[in-house]
Scaffold this active site. Sequence first.
Site, PDB file in Angstrom:
ATOM      1  N   GLY A   1      -3.039   3.584  -6.035  1.00  0.00           N
ATOM      2  CA  GLY A   1      -3.900   3.463  -7.038  1.00  0.00           C
ATOM      3  C   GLY A   1      -3.422   5.038  -8.071  1.00  0.00           C
TER       4      GLY A   1
ATOM      5  N   CYS B   1      -5.615   6.283  -2.147  1.00  0.00           N
ATOM      6  CA  CYS B   1      -4.560   5.126  -2.248  1.00  0.00           C
ATOM      7  C   CYS B   1      -3.148   5.688  -3.349  1.00  0.00           C
ATOM      8  CB  CYS B   1      -5.505   4.395  -3.287  1.00  0.00           C
ATOM      9  SG  CYS B   1      -5.309   2.629  -4.114  1.00  0.00           S
TER      10      CYS B   1
ATOM     11  N   HIS C   1      -5.128  -3.352  -9.924  1.00  0.00           N
ATOM     12  CA  HIS C   1      -5.726  -2.476 -10.160  1.00  0.00           C
ATOM     13  C   HIS C   1      -6.392  -2.264 -11.563  1.00  0.00           C
ATOM     14  CE1 HIS C   1      -4.245   0.136  -6.863  1.00  0.00           C
ATOM     15  NE2 HIS C   1      -2.771  -0.596  -6.828  1.00  0.00           N
TER      16      HIS C   1
ATOM     17  N   CYS D   1       0.973  -1.147  -0.001  1.00  0.00           N
ATOM     18  CA  CYS D   1       0.031   0.519  -0.209  1.00  0.00           C
ATOM     19  C   CYS D   1       0.838   1.102  -0.018  1.00  0.00           C
ATOM     20  CB  CYS D   1      -1.264   0.536   1.513  1.00  0.00           C
ATOM     21  SG  CYS D   1      -1.905   1.612   1.496  1.00  0.00           S
TER      22      CYS D   1
ATOM     23  N   GLU E   1     -11.520   0.758  -3.114  1.00  0.00           N
ATOM     24  CA  GLU E   1     -10.605  -0.425  -2.310  1.00  0.00           C
ATOM     25  C   GLU E   1     -11.213  -1.130  -2.222  1.00  0.00           C
ATOM     26  OE1 GLU E   1      -7.103   1.014  -0.722  1.00  0.00           O
ATOM     27  OE2 GLU E   1      -7.084   2.848  -0.196  1.00  0.00           O
TER      28      GLU E   1
END
Length: 282
Positions: free
Chosen positions: A223, A220, A162, A71, A211
């Site tokens: 992302g 994110c 993603h 992350c 998410e």
Amino acid sequence: MKFTKMHGLGNDFVVVYQKDPLNESPRDLARAVCDRHRGVGADGLVFILPSERADLRMRIFNADGTEAEQCGNAVRCVAKYYYECVSGVKKELTVETGAGIQRVWLDVAGNRVDQVKVDMGVPVLQGEQIPVTIRKDRVVEEPLEVDGRHFAFTAISMGNPHVVIFVDDVVSFPVEAWGPKIETHPYFPNKTNVEFITVRSNRELDMRVWERGAGQTMACGSGACASVVASVLTGRTGRHVIVHLWGGDLEIEWSEQDDHVYMTGPAEVVFEGKWLGSDASF
């Protein structure tokens, strides 16, 4: 269990520093701690652990108890915590994640970390490796039908999967309605994070995100990286872009020199506390 509440642009985490490796998966603990009514409240539970391959290891468990590979916002929080509370010396760190080792650079003012730059690695574009069930070298502007509505998506992995979808007005787009349906679509065997994007200019994007395992969040990092890669692949922007998220801005660069994606943004400490629940033995 002592913890520190932190966030990266509103994407918030309960961060736990632990000198010993985890002996088990704290899925139930993550669900309890991240509950915003009966727990601390967070998008994820993050452990800072020892590593034999890097300066430290990060493991992150989503609010639903599932473990994420990595992350981007959490990496920045972990790096800030490690410098300010553990190391106090190294301004360049290596962080072991489930997606590999990431390099991190810290912008320090006094004894405080202001900005964190993260090498997010080379984006994965091959469908099978992302993974999606579409076996193509690049899954770009692929048609997707959900409940009678047609989308076009670009699939990318930044160590986690993603799907990037461009829309006319992301501010009014019903993310909470379409995000969970796309996350669990059969095209995506490991589920997927979903980014909805509106292009402002060659150097700016507006983004909202659903998410995987956490729902709609304020930001994110991975992302944002995937969104810039998708924007470049579809000819919508250049390689150096500011991504505007609900919680603030991230600077993203997809380097032509080494093909790596670099993310720069802040991380903040909110408060410290002690979890007194029944699963506090971690």
